[in-house]
Design an enzyme around this catalytic site. Structure first.
Site, PDB file in Angstrom:
ATOM      1  N   HIS A 230     -27.260  17.131 -64.134  1.00  0.00           N
ATOM      2  CA  HIS A 230     -27.058  18.322 -63.284  1.00  0.00           C
ATOM      3  C   HIS A 230     -27.062  17.976 -61.790  1.00  0.00           C
ATOM      4  O   HIS A 230     -26.728  18.810 -60.969  1.00  0.00           O
ATOM      5  CB  HIS A 230     -28.072  19.435 -63.614  1.00  0.00           C
ATOM      6  CG  HIS A 230     -29.483  19.146 -63.225  1.00  0.00           C
ATOM      7  ND1 HIS A 230     -30.494  20.055 -63.388  1.00  0.00           N
ATOM      8  CD2 HIS A 230     -30.070  18.052 -62.679  1.00  0.00           C
ATOM      9  CE1 HIS A 230     -31.633  19.543 -62.964  1.00  0.00           C
ATOM     10  NE2 HIS A 230     -31.396  18.330 -62.533  1.00  0.00           N
ATOM     11  N   GLU A 259     -31.110  19.399 -70.629  1.00  0.00           N
ATOM     12  CA  GLU A 259     -30.637  20.125 -69.436  1.00  0.00           C
ATOM     13  C   GLU A 259     -30.388  21.580 -69.811  1.00  0.00           C
ATOM     14  O   GLU A 259     -30.214  21.913 -70.995  1.00  0.00           O
ATOM     15  CB  GLU A 259     -29.306  19.532 -68.951  1.00  0.00           C
ATOM     16  CG  GLU A 259     -29.403  18.107 -68.478  1.00  0.00           C
ATOM     17  CD  GLU A 259     -29.110  17.950 -67.003  1.00  0.00           C
ATOM     18  OE1 GLU A 259     -28.712  18.926 -66.352  1.00  0.00           O
ATOM     19  OE2 GLU A 259     -29.288  16.828 -66.511  1.00  0.00           O
ATOM     20  N   GLU A 292     -25.566  23.330 -62.875  1.00  0.00           N
ATOM     21  CA  GLU A 292     -25.934  23.577 -64.266  1.00  0.00           C
ATOM     22  C   GLU A 292     -24.664  23.976 -64.997  1.00  0.00           C
ATOM     23  O   GLU A 292     -23.723  24.481 -64.385  1.00  0.00           O
ATOM     24  CB  GLU A 292     -26.993  24.687 -64.356  1.00  0.00           C
ATOM     25  CG  GLU A 292     -28.291  24.376 -63.610  1.00  0.00           C
ATOM     26  CD  GLU A 292     -28.991  23.101 -64.065  1.00  0.00           C
ATOM     27  OE1 GLU A 292     -28.792  22.674 -65.218  1.00  0.00           O
ATOM     28  OE2 GLU A 292     -29.736  22.516 -63.252  1.00  0.00           O
TER      29      GLU A 292
END
Ligand SMILES: C[S@@+](CC[C@H](N)C(=O)[O-])C[C@H]1O[C@@H](n2cnc3c(N)ncnc32)[C@H](O)[C@@H]1O
Ligand SMILES: COc1ccc(-c2cc(=O)c3c(O)c(O)c(O)cc3o2)cc1
Length: 326
Positions: A230, A259, A292
């Site tokens: 990310h 993540e 993200e």
């Protein structure tokens, strides 16, 4: 008719109150972080943790050597947000108690999140927020962090050991569980930039290896990447993932990624899913191209890097586990 008018007026009034409260949350959003930082520095949670009973203001202020009236204001703010509790004790006095959130603000301790608060509220990390719009407006490849500090976050950390320690401590409190402790038959490699790996404390079952993941990744049965991809844009992630693929056996290897996986739908802003969206803003401010990703975006970079398939395992945490196979 009058009743309806009254009902309508009341509704409007309630709506307006919410609007006012929402705008004030925007105006003073920074306050919560700053007051949490202050509570950590004072050691409020550390002191309350050592007491099973509610602690009155005077006892707390003399134990922490601070002004009772200022401490009262700090605690009123935090109690109003449910971070501490104020309960009656004897003689009509009131005393402060911990809550589960307050426990996360202890300076030390197994589940402390204090290091993350101290990182996010540090002047180095706050400065880039002033340049957030530059990342959206500019065609140049300069992120807000570089706009504020003249270099990206990793270059900055290389020459500022104090800031590097803040980052390492903060990330360590998010990634506390060690795979090698849970699975002692695994030999672990902690692979990181030279200025990070060279100062990593010794850890049984782990060797620290210095290197650059864009050049190569140490050979292993599996590569575990947590809070790494990310930090980077799609093209950079594809390069990193290709290096991971080269490092693992074609038939049995895997890349395990921890993540956030963002929801495509807009939520209500109060759930764990919202944490992923907040983290996306943090990535926007701290990195040049980091973000993200949604499940679709993960599928895109994983297949572009040559992985044949992947699965996303939902676990009761902010980040699910993505397992990708060559
Ligand atoms: C957000 S931190 C996550 C660290 C760790 N996985 C954790 O969860 O605590 C990202 C890490 O990537 C490392 N890093 C940045 N650029 C790198 C590179 N080119 N090669 C290897 N590691 C790098 C940073 O030093 C930092 O420790
Ligand atoms: C409790 O859930 C979480 C807390 C923090 C993070 C987190 C992950 C990062 O990788 C990260 C980061 O790279 C960074 O530069 C930063 O300032 C904060 C940060 O927080 C994830 C989940």
């Amino acid at each position: 008719m009058a009743k309806e008018t009254n009902g309508f007026a009341r509704l409007n009034h309630v709506g307006e109150e919410e609007v006012q409260a929402d705008i004030w949350r925007c105006i003073s959003g920074f306050t919560e972080m700053a007051v949490a930082k202050c509570a950590i520095e004072l050691g409020i949670s550390d002191f309350l943790e050592t007491h099973q009973e509610p602690v009155p203001l005077n006892q707390l202020s003399s134990a922490l050597s601070c002004s009772a009236s200022s401490l009262h204001r700090i605690l009123r703010f935090l109690t109003n947000r449910g971070i501490f509790k104020l309960v009656p004790i004897e003689n009509g006095e009131m005393g402060y108690l911990q809550t589960p959130v307050a426990r996360l603000l202890k300076r030390d301790g197994e589940n402390s999140m204090a290091a993350l608060v101290l990182l996010e509220s540090s002047p180095v990390i706050l400065a880039p927020w002033h340049y957030l719009s530059t990342r959206i407006l500019s065609n140049e490849n300069t992120g807000p962090f570089s706009a504020a500090h003249g270099k990206d976050v990793w270059e900055y950390a290389k020459t500022n050991p104090e800031h590097s320690k803040l980052i390492n401590d903060a990330l360590a409190c998010h990634a506390r569980w060690m795979l090698v402790e849970a699975f002692p038959w695994i030999n672990g490699i902690n692979f990181d930039l030279p200025h990070v790996a060279s100062v990593a404390p010794p850890c049984h079952g782990v060797v620290h290896v210095e290197g650059y993941m864009f050049h190569s990744v140490p050979n292993a049965q599996a590569v575990f990447l947590m809070s790494v991809l990310h930090d980077w844009g799609d093209e950079e992630c594809i390069q990193i993932l290709k290096k991971c693929m080269e490092a693992i056996p074609k038939d049995t290897g895997k890349v395990i990624i921890v993540e956030a996986v963002l929801d495509e739908k807009i939520g209500k802003g109060k759930s764990l899913k919202d944490v992923g969206i907040m983290l996306d803003m943090i990535m926007m401010a701290h990195t040049t191209n980091g973000k993200e990703r949604t499940a679709k975006e993960w599928a895109h970079i994983l297949s572009a890097a040559g992985f044949s398939r992947h699965s996303i395992l939902q676990i009761p945490a902010i980040e699910p586990v993505i397992v990708a196979y060559p």
